[in-house]
Design an enzyme around this catalytic site. Sequence first.
Site: not given
Ligand code: AMP
Length: 391
Positions: A14, A94, A182, A210-213, A242, A284, A331, A378
């Site tokens: 991925n 992916r 996604h 809800l992640g970095n993307g 973004r 972050d 999320g 994923e």
């Molecule tokens: P991902 O792209 O799905 O790995 O998500 C990354 C995002 O998740 C980043 O903005 C991290 O700061 C956020 N994240 C991870 N752990 C936590 C947490 N315990 N509380 C708040 N945000 C988090």
Amino acid sequence: MTAQDTDKLILTLNAGSSSIKFAVYRAADEPAEVLRGLAEKLGGGDGQLHIHRGDDGKRSIPLGAVDHAGAIDHLIAETTREIGAGTIAGVGHRIAHGGTAFDRPTLLTDTTIADLAKLEPLAPLHQPHNLAAIAAARAAFRDVPQIGCFDTAFHRSHPWVNDTFALPRRFYDDGVRRYGFHGLSYDYITGTLPRVAPDIAHGRVVVCHLGNGASMCAIQDGKSVASTMGFSALDGLPMGTRCGQLDPGVILYLLDAKGMTSAEISTLLYKDSGLKGLSGLSNDMRELEASDAPEARQALAYFTFRIRRELGAMAAVLGGIDGLVFCGGIGENSARVRADVCDGMAWLGIALDAQANAANATNIGTGATRVLVIPTDEERVIARAVAAHLH
Ligand code: AMP
């Protein structure tokens, strides 16, 4: 599947813009994870490779200055050292963009790879890395089937009004469409609902990845009917770096009045905007939550405001909602973001159990609408597609 089949191993790759997630599964109707890992900080001087194997803990290997292709060679070498050479029976990839043609997992051949290369301009930050991963895996595992799994495929069921822009029709025919991304994550969540929340599995569900993307998807009876992401992975919600939804007039202004080049605008929109741009502090979420700076609070407020706005829009598209699901790094882990999104949403039947929310429990709702936290996976969706091919 026969006992012999379950001796076969599946590698999933991925490849993102600056990292590569990977995993190894034992082939089975429901694949069993053997190890997973991450190659990160690629393209800089301090690339790292991390491998987790069950309870054996984590191994980290410095990679130095490597690009994606170099990192893939390393991770394949380290992975085969862990599990033994010659045991990989199938590789799953992916792939960010499947265009209009690839609406399901597909065996990658010279012909399909050439078709995917033509889609590079539609996903310039992701597709070239996906293709590099395919080339490296084909070289390392000759005669092993390689299966492409597309982030756009889950959304091919969109009705026309959610698939088009109001441009002259020739642009739609030329592929200027709302593809949505996604899709592997939404596929995983949809596949999990019959077990976790069978009462809403065939209902109207909004999933917030809800992640970095970040994006949201309106799902009816397991099928995507709308997504906040459109032609590119820039649209919809603001993300780590973004911008999310933006008036196209802003881009014309930057080009014509500010004399910015398209390369400069691309860097601005993909890498310097979103939470990072608004806060001036970080992309972050953990850092923003920990900060007292007013700009960090405003960035958080804009993030949740846009999610709430899209939630209202999706409820209108679906004619109400039966379930709201949170997934992705934010999320799954940020009780604060979930609470801010759900605050005052009683009109949608949404109310939170504060204790369950603070504990990142699966069921966090107390109202008529189910509210769930489901860790997405994923890699597992990719592994299932390869296992189905090997079957
Ligand atoms: P991902 O792209 O799905 O790995 O998500 C990354 C995002 O998740 C980043 O903005 C991290 O700061 C956020 N994240 C991870 N752990 C936590 C947490 N315990 N509380 C708040 N945000 C988090």
